[in-house]
Design an enzyme around this catalytic site. Structure first.
Site, mmCIF file in Angstrom:
data_model
loop_
_atom_site.group_PDB
_atom_site.id
_atom_site.type_symbol
_atom_site.label_atom_id
_atom_site.label_comp_id
_atom_site.label_asym_id
_atom_site.label_seq_id
_atom_site.Cartn_x
_atom_site.Cartn_y
_atom_site.Cartn_z
ATOM 1 N N ASP A 345 0.797 -1.224 0.000
ATOM 2 C CA ASP A 345 0.000 0.000 0.000
ATOM 3 C C ASP A 345 0.833 1.280 0.000
ATOM 4 O OD1 ASP A 345 -1.797 -2.037 0.267
ATOM 5 O OD2 ASP A 345 -3.117 -0.945 1.605
ATOM 6 N N GLY A 352 0.208 8.652 2.394
ATOM 7 C CA GLY A 352 -0.219 10.050 2.412
ATOM 8 C C GLY A 352 -1.129 10.350 1.237
ATOM 9 N N TYR A 429 -9.941 -1.694 1.589
ATOM 10 C CA TYR A 429 -9.494 -1.657 2.980
ATOM 11 C C TYR A 429 -9.217 -0.248 3.473
ATOM 12 C CZ TYR A 429 -9.003 -6.431 4.661
ATOM 13 O OH TYR A 429 -9.266 -7.684 5.136
ATOM 14 N N ASP A 630 25.374 3.410 14.605
ATOM 15 C CA ASP A 630 24.129 4.050 14.179
ATOM 16 C C ASP A 630 23.330 2.999 13.414
ATOM 17 O OD1 ASP A 630 22.140 5.769 13.564
ATOM 18 O OD2 ASP A 630 23.330 7.093 12.276
HETATM 19 CU CU LIG Z 1 -7.762 -8.658 5.961
#
Ligand SMILES: [Cu+2]
Length: 691
Positions: A345, A352, A429, A630
């Site tokens: 996604d 955003g 979703y 780091d």
């Molecule tokens: Cu699901």
């Protein structure tokens, strides 16, 4: 000018008033887009309007400079002695109608493109709204598709709706699958039906595959609907409807919108969250949030949604950066074309870019501060998503309590939580993504998955080994949601280590474990970049520690413990494309050595990816030292989602939490100073005694 030349610190005069961690402004986005469109137009001999700006994001300053900047910012140096770090934007673009991607860096202060690279061919950009619009035009005017739909016997005035999915790579396509769009098709209802009718109750058994470059339907794929005869599945009781006698015969409306439902329950009385003296947090400088002893910067990003920077508690540094790096949702159904059903996604769309505008009283209750989100358009503009991020306080239950058993005196403090959240919707979703800060110096990242499970048509009277029938003839396939959270720690400084603790029983012997009750905590450190897996059976615990800062009470290094669910990892076979493109989803915890730009768990370009070659697995493959160094910690957690009937027509939120909790960081409970009574409006008994 090279990128490095553009970012040299400059003493004295401030070139730009924005903080280096501020979100890109609309002006900056348009500036970057305009420069790149002009330059790219000349470079590629096309009109600037043919340049599609797929994603414009802040290119953060190199960390070694930012660390100096933050040291000065948090030190005693006067404002005018600070140096300035010019802001930069990264622009991913392509030429309309082509798939070749380019990445440019624009120095915003100088209004100059400082670098430009041609991406490898297999780096495909996000599926963008221009391509989606072409897809809708093509299917809307395609006689082949119209003929295919008419073969289903649907009423002439049926309205169709599509979920555009990337074509997806598999072992047959190899690393360069065509950039087609699969239009997972649904019947939204008949003409004039309510616009909020739930289309996922009416999946079509056909799927148009569209070549958006050629603006043509390439082919029409049958969507397998076979199931296993199951006499326990009864015929729908709701009776005939417009699907009767069609290929969708038996599908039933199954709606979530209140306009389409019977009256809602009537026995709820109001619950008000009242803050009569206002909120306890402040937001200054556009991005700086201060609440209790917490302090951090909030940034809205096209790809990552919320990014938190420079997270500090009581003036001690904790995290340089916190973000969701990637998520993937692979499906389990092997029947083609379902085998390529897998979303990324963030990489495919951008958390955003698909963020919601949040609403008072619904998404967030109480006194809310909203940050708008600004994202680029494909045409080089900028649009504002009003109220993209909300910031508010919640009651968090009991923070701590003790009743003195002898005196019966009880002391307890009520917990207050500061929540910063955003919601993204991608197709079916919805994900509510929240960072939650508490008064005991803990941070919880919470994912709430909701929305509608993706459905496909299944034959009447059958069920499937690949999912659950959640509505008559609607199969919701089994799938996973796997999230990778990126933690860039700065526990009392930027040189940290990851300590692994396991609680193990001791063998019975005659010297120590005489009575058999003994167990101990074994400790080791992760020395080289790599991965680890959860093991709840030995309570395997990961701590980010600063070995040079010792807690004087325990003698242990100061640290933060990572509490993450030992989720089931990716189930797809390791040799599958689904697994190879999501290596980050195969192990629970990864540690990499910090490098600027190492941000993307699944690789920077995930759309139609064949293999994760420039993501987390590549970062750790460098086998670098991560002890007293780091480092970056990546935590993968997920849900193996076997859909329930109750997940339809809209799924009650399913929560997943990752908590970061101080471990020998303080000299006592850091919440001991939380007042035990701050309620001006006292609570009261719900009912009279005996009622
Ligand atoms: Cu699901």
């Amino acid at each position: 000018m090279t990128a490095d030349a553009a970012i040299k610190p400059e003493s004295g005069r401030r070139l730009h008033r924005l903080h280096p961690f501020s979100s890109l402004t609309a002006h900056e986005i348009v500036t970057a887009a305009t420069i790149v469109r002009q330059n790219a137009g000349l470079r590629h001999l096309v009109d600037a309007d043919s340049v599609v700006t797929k994603a414009i994001t802040l290119l953060e300053p190199p960390k070694h400079l930012m660390v100096q900047y933050l040291d000065i910012e948090h030190g005693d140096t006067l404002q005018d002695e600070r140096f300035t770090i010019p802001r930069r934007a990264e622009v991913q673009y392509c030429i309309k109608g082509t798939t070749q991607m380019y990445t440019s860096v624009v120095c915003l202060a100088l209004a100059q493109e400082s670098s430009q690279v041609t991406e490898p061919k297999h780096h495909q950009g996000i599926m963008d709204p221009i391509e989606h619009a072409v897809f809708f035009d093509v299917v809307g005017s395609s006689p082949e598709w119209a003929a295919a739909v008419s073969s289903l016997g649907l009423p002439a005035d049926v309205e169709l709706s599509y979920e555009p999915w990337p074509y997806g790579a598999d072992k047959d396509t190899g690393p360069n699958p065509p950039r087609y769009i699969r239009g997972v098709a649904y019947a939204r209802g008949l003409s004039g039906s309510h616009p909020e009718t739930n289309k996922f109750s009416f999946p079509l058994p056909l799927c148009p595959v569209v070549d958006v470059a050629k603006k043509a339907v390439v082919r029409i794929d049958p969507m397998p609907t076979d199931g296993i005869a199951n006499e326990r599945i009864s015929s729908p009781s709701s009776g005939p409807n417009w699907t009767t006698g069609t290929a969708l015969d038996g599908c039933q409306p199954n709606d979530y919108h209140p306009d389409l439902l019977p009256p809602s329950r009537q026995d709820l009385r109001p619950l008000h969250l009242v803050q009569p003296e206002g909120v306890s947090f402040t937001v200054t400088d556009g991005s700086l949030v201060e609440w209790q002893k917490w302090q951090f910067r909030v940034r809205f990003d096209f790809r990552e949604g919320i990014v938190l920077h420079d997270v500090r508690y009581d003036d001690r540094s904790l995290f340089y950066r916190l973000s969701l790096s990637e998520m993937t949702v692979p499906y389990a159904d092997p029947r083609s074309p379902y085998h390529v059903k897998q979303g990324f996604d963030l990489g495919d769309a951008g958390a955003g870019a698909v963020a919601n505008s949040l609403r008072l009283g619904c998404d967030c209750l109480g006194s809310i501060y909203y940050f708008d989100g600004v994202v680029n358009t494909m045409e080089g503009g900028a649009i504002t998503i009003p109220n993209a991020i909300c910031l508010h306080e919640e009651d968090g239950g009991v923070l701590w309590k003790h009743t003195n058993d002898k005196t019966k005196a009880a002391v307890s403090a009520r917990s207050r939580v500061l929540v910063i959240q955003t919601t993204m919707t991608l197709g079916n979703y919805d994900y509510i993504l929240a960072w939650r800060f508490d008064q005991a110096a803990g941070i919880t990242y919470e994912v709430s998955a909701t929305g509608i499970v993706s459905t496909n048509l299944i034959d009447p009277g059958t069920s499937s080994r690949w999912g659950t029938v959640v509505s008559p003839r609607a199969l919701a396939q089994n799938h996973q949601h796997l999230f990778c959270v990126r933690l860039d720690p700065a526990i009392d400084g930027y040189q940290n280590s990851v300590q692994v603790e396991e609680s193990v029983p001791l063998p019975l012997d005659d010297e120590v474990n005489i009575y058999g009750n003994a167990w101990e905590v074994k400790k080791r450190h992760i020395e080289k970049s790599g991965f680890e897996d959860a093991d709840p059976l030995c309570n395997r615990t990961f701590k980010i520690v600063n070995e040079t800062k010792i807690n004087s009470i325990s003698g242990n290094p100061t640290g933060y413990k990572i509490i993450a669910p030992p989720s089931q990892m990716l189930l797809a076979h390791p040799s599958s494309v689904a697994a190879k493109r999501a290596k980050f989803a195969q192990h629970h915890l990864w540690v990499s050595k910090y490098r600027d730009g190492d941000l993307w768990a699944g690789g920077k370009f995930t759309t139609n990816s064949y293999e994760e070659t420039d993501g987390l697995s590549s970062y750790v493959a460098r086998a670098e030292n991560v002890r007293n160094d780091d480092l970056v910690v990546w935590v993968t957690m997920g849900i193996t989602h076997i859909p329930r009937v109750e997940d339809f027509p809209v799924m009650p939120t399913e929560k997943l939490r990752l908590t970061l909790k101080p471990a020998d960081f303080f000299s006592r409970n850091p919440a001991i100073d939380v007042p035990t009574n701050v309620q001006n409006l006292p609570s009261r008994h719900a009912m009279a005694a005996g009622a």
